[in-house]
Design an enzyme around this catalytic site. Structure first.
Site, short mmCIF file in Angstrom:
data_model
loop_
_atom_site.label_atom_id
_atom_site.label_comp_id
_atom_site.label_asym_id
_atom_site.label_seq_id
_atom_site.Cartn_x
_atom_site.Cartn_y
_atom_site.Cartn_z
N ARG A 102 -122.30 52.04 -7.12
CA ARG A 102 -122.20 52.74 -8.40
C ARG A 102 -120.99 53.66 -8.35
O ARG A 102 -120.37 53.83 -7.31
CB ARG A 102 -123.48 53.53 -8.72
CG ARG A 102 -123.79 54.64 -7.73
CD ARG A 102 -125.03 55.42 -8.14
NE ARG A 102 -125.31 56.50 -7.19
CZ ARG A 102 -126.29 57.40 -7.35
NH1 ARG A 102 -127.07 57.34 -8.41
NH2 ARG A 102 -126.48 58.34 -6.45
N ASN A 140 -123.50 59.97 -14.96
CA ASN A 140 -124.50 60.40 -13.98
C ASN A 140 -123.81 60.93 -12.74
O ASN A 140 -123.03 60.21 -12.10
CB ASN A 140 -125.41 59.24 -13.58
CG ASN A 140 -126.55 59.68 -12.68
OD1 ASN A 140 -127.57 60.18 -13.15
ND2 ASN A 140 -126.38 59.52 -11.37
N GLU A 141 -124.06 62.19 -12.43
CA GLU A 141 -123.59 62.81 -11.19
C GLU A 141 -122.11 62.54 -10.94
O GLU A 141 -121.73 61.87 -9.97
CB GLU A 141 -124.43 62.33 -10.00
CG GLU A 141 -125.87 62.79 -10.05
CD GLU A 141 -126.69 62.37 -8.85
OE1 GLU A 141 -127.71 63.02 -8.56
OE2 GLU A 141 -126.32 61.36 -8.18
N CYS A 150 -109.16 60.00 -6.84
CA CYS A 150 -108.73 58.61 -6.69
C CYS A 150 -107.23 58.60 -6.38
O CYS A 150 -106.50 59.52 -6.76
CB CYS A 150 -109.05 57.84 -7.97
SG CYS A 150 -108.36 56.17 -8.04
N GLU A 312 -133.28 66.00 -12.24
CA GLU A 312 -133.95 65.22 -11.20
C GLU A 312 -134.55 66.20 -10.19
O GLU A 312 -133.81 66.92 -9.53
CB GLU A 312 -132.98 64.26 -10.50
CG GLU A 312 -132.36 63.23 -11.42
CD GLU A 312 -131.42 62.28 -10.68
OE1 GLU A 312 -131.44 62.26 -9.42
OE2 GLU A 312 -130.65 61.57 -11.34
N TRP A 320 -131.39 59.40 1.38
CA TRP A 320 -129.95 59.47 1.60
C TRP A 320 -129.52 60.53 2.63
O TRP A 320 -128.34 60.62 2.94
CB TRP A 320 -129.23 59.75 0.28
CG TRP A 320 -129.88 60.79 -0.58
CD1 TRP A 320 -130.73 60.56 -1.63
CD2 TRP A 320 -129.75 62.21 -0.48
NE1 TRP A 320 -131.13 61.76 -2.19
CE2 TRP A 320 -130.55 62.79 -1.52
CE3 TRP A 320 -129.05 63.06 0.37
CZ2 TRP A 320 -130.65 64.16 -1.71
CZ3 TRP A 320 -129.15 64.43 0.19
CH2 TRP A 320 -129.95 64.97 -0.85
N MET A 362 -136.45 53.29 -0.71
CA MET A 362 -137.13 54.23 0.17
C MET A 362 -137.21 55.64 -0.44
O MET A 362 -137.65 56.58 0.22
CB MET A 362 -136.43 54.30 1.53
CG MET A 362 -136.41 52.97 2.28
SD MET A 362 -138.07 52.33 2.60
CE MET A 362 -138.67 53.52 3.80
N HIS A 363 -136.78 55.78 -1.68
CA HIS A 363 -136.81 57.07 -2.38
C HIS A 363 -138.12 57.19 -3.14
O HIS A 363 -138.44 56.38 -4.00
CB HIS A 363 -135.63 57.15 -3.35
CG HIS A 363 -135.34 58.53 -3.85
ND1 HIS A 363 -136.26 59.32 -4.51
CD2 HIS A 363 -134.19 59.27 -3.79
CE1 HIS A 363 -135.71 60.47 -4.83
NE2 HIS A 363 -134.46 60.47 -4.41
#
EC number: 3.2.1.23
Length: 645
Positions: A102, A140-141, A150, A312, A320, A362-363
């Site tokens: 992402r 998002n974030e 970049c 969130e 993570w 796994m979250h």
């Protein structure tokens, strides 16, 4: 209010109605959806499939739930990347990043900006008028996975234009950057490259300007979306979910375009990543450090100009961090109430149900993958029941201001001058010391008014602009400046008058030498406040003032002139606590010596106590206090709320 992050596209439609019903029954009111759904909304170029999202919104609305709709620009689809591979970012090693995760886009890409404009416009036109849609989250974030900066050709081109707009002439840039050093002079802006892959370290002025540029590019990308949403969704709020311990972009600047700030709270993951002593990491492995979430609540309340959400909230183990323990029983409830105590308007849990597939399987969520409710669900439901019986008072201005500067973080990233120097570490040290004294804190940007605060703490402000200096002049209480304040000009040079530069208008002193100290090498400072071993950083000061603390060689460690104090060293927690306690007492503030793991927060006339420890503690409430939640004995991983008589 409480909410949840939901991904209807991950589950059979037959399950949506039941999910929505259970959300309502659990006391949730807001549901965030859609922020990663571009490929499902537009599976092929120009072929839009809105039906599933229409149905999902209608299903949630039927249960009275309000939708927060995310713009899907954090995850450009494969067909878009294949058609325009130049939108992919390039890392600092010069490698083109690939599809498969992402945040795989460059903020400077004109093509991607147009594609983002197109999909956000379509989304806003379709859903901006729906009553069920309360507002929008942009992207998002921003910056997650090291994506603010970049190094592609588009960034180089845009950076040159940014520099020309800033400096006007190449001669002015050469002067500002000091390019006479190492024969770095440029003949035109077209010669300036991005500051990476150099044989030795790049020019620090060059790097700082690039960091400023990169932050500005994120803000421009966000503003593009905000303007579309304002045009097509009048009356709907617009927010963005920022991250914890993240300084690659200036959130204060970006949030000027938002209605309020949001942030994503993962106390256990953040604690595991913090440079804490091993014993402290173990002590708080299942709770998070007592000041981690609180610091970010106060930061993003400041970023949001008094308003913030937790978009969130961690409900269980994450996936993570280096280690991902499960929260102690009661902590999800405690974290939720703590956010509300600090002024959060909504706390939204991530996520409704744990995904059984892909990168975040796994979250944890509020439910297990088999749909059975998990720890977070029961604790969230309890908070909803407690909230229903209480009417929270408004949030008042805190007695103490802490000045936080994203640019300072960039400067010390560029030139730490010591392996252990960390701007966030220094800020957190002061913030935690204030909290241990039972004091509430507002986190504000440089230049914000300091009127009405009993005192202000400036952990370190290397560049002191005129608006910040004016705010310091107008402060009504003491202002404490930490090391390296006023140490750089706006172009990243040492001030001609030496540090603290413009602060010499307030404090008649000069920093003539600095040193960074390796772990274990300590300097002892002593005076009326006590005797303190100090490490990491020390400064030599020349001043016609008597120091309040003196190093063993006779040089001053702490100076004061009127309302202004300058600390010429990295403080120990003991020194920070003693000094801040003295300033609080001088200002007439009551300070406490709180038990380890206990923290307080006031909201109006209410006092909240949060016990991060494994043992019960006594709430510091008066005899006549009226308890609204809990009791005078605050159990392990529990909280109490009372109103003073």
């Amino acid at each position: 209010m409480l909410g949840v992050c939901y991904y209807p596209e991950h589950w059979p439609k037959e399950r949506w109605k039941e999910d929505a019903r259970r959300m309502r029954e659990a006391g949730l009111s807001h549901v965030r959806i859609g922020e990663f759904a571009w490929a499902l909304l537009e599976p092929e170029p120009g072929r839009l499939e809105w039906g599933w999202l229409d149905e999902a919104i209608a299903t949630l609305a039927a249960e009275g739930l309000k939708v927060v709709l995310g713009t899907p620009t954090a995850t450009p689809p494969k067909w878009l990347v294949d058609r325009y591979p130049e939108i992919l970012p390039v890392d600092r090693e010069g490698r083109r990043r690939r599809f498969g995760g992402r945040r795989h886009y460059c903020f400077s890409s004109p093509v991607y900006r147009e594609e983002a404009r197109r999909i956000v416009t379509l989304l806003a036109e379709r859903y901006g008028g729906l009553e069920a849609v309360a507002g929008f989250q942009t992207d998002n974030e921003y910056g997650c996975h090291d994506t603010v900066r970049c190094y592609c050709p588009r960034c180089q081109e845009a950076f040159r234009g940014w520099l020309e707009a800033r400096y006007g002439t190449i001669e002015a840039l050469n002067e500002a950057w000091g390019t006479a050093f190492w024969s770095q002079r440029y003949r035109s802006f077209a010669e300036v490259e991005l500051p990476h892959l150099t044989v030795a370290e790049p020019n620090p002025s060059h790097l700082l300007d690039y960091y400023r540029f990169a932050s500005d590019q994120v803000r421009a990308f966000n503003r593009l979306q905000v303007e579309i949403l304002r045009a097509h969704a009048p009356g709907k709020f617009v927010t963005h979910n920022f991250m914890g311990f993240f300084t690659d972009l200036d959130a204060f600047a970006l949030a000027q375009d938002l209605d309020f700030a949001s942030w994503d709270s993962y106390p256990l993951g953040f604690t595991d990543l913090m440079p804490l002593p091993p014993e402290e990491k173990l002590r708080y492995a299942r709770t998070g450090h007592p000041d981690v979430a609180a610091f970010h609540h106060d930061l993003y309340r400041g970023v949001g100009r008094g308003r913030f959400w937790v978009m969130e909230q961690q409900p269980g183990p994450v996936n993570w961090a280096p280690h991902n323990p499960s929260p102690a029983p009661g902590m999800v409830r405690l974290w939720t109430w703590e956010a509300l105590a600090h002024g959060a308007e909504v706390v939204s849990y991530f996520r409704w149900r744990q995904a059984p597939f892909a990168q975040e399987q796994m979250h944890a969520g509020l439910h297990r993958p088999d749909s059975a409710p998990d720890q977070g669900f029961f604790e969230a439901k309890r908070v909803a029941e407690e909230l229903a019986a209480l009417a929270l008072p408004p949030v008042a201005q805190a007695p103490v201001a802490l000045v936080f500067d994203y640019e300072a973080a960039w400067i010390y990233e560029v030139q730490p001058q010591g392996a252990e120097w960390s701007y966030l570490g220094l800020v957190y040290l002061f913030y935690s010391a204030l909290r241990r004294l039972g004091l509430d804190v507002d986190v504000v940007p440089p230049g914000a008014s300091l009127r009405g605060y009993a005192f202000a703490v400036v952990p370190s402000l290397p560049i002191v602009r005129e608006e910040a200096l004016e705010a310091f002049r107008e402060a009504e209480g003491p202002v404490l400046f930490g090391p390296r304040s006023g140490s750089k000009t706006e172009t990243f040079q040492i001030p001609k008058e030496l540090p603290p530069g413009p602060l010499q208008a307030l404090l008649p002193l000069k920093v003539v030498r600095v040193e960074s100290l390796p772990p274990g090498l300590l300097e002892v400072a002593e005076g009326a406040l006590g005797r303190f071993p100090l490490g990491l950083w020390r400064e030599w000061v020349e001043a016609p003032l008597k120091p309040l603390l003196t190093f063993q060689d006779g040089k001053g460690a702490l100076y004061r002139e009127g309302r202004y104090l300058y600390l010429a060293a990295w403080p120990s927690p003991e020194l920070a606590g003693r000094l801040l306690s003295a300033l609080a007492a001088e200002a007439g503030l009551k300070v406490l010596s709180l038990p380890e793991g206990l923290r307080l927060r006031r909201r109006g006339t209410w006092v909240f106590a949060f016990n991060y420890g494994p043992e019960a503690v006594e709430a510091p409430a008066s005899e006549g206090a009226r308890f609204l939640l809990g009791s005078r004995r605050v159990g392990p991983y529990d909280l109490a709320v009372w109103e003073e008589a």
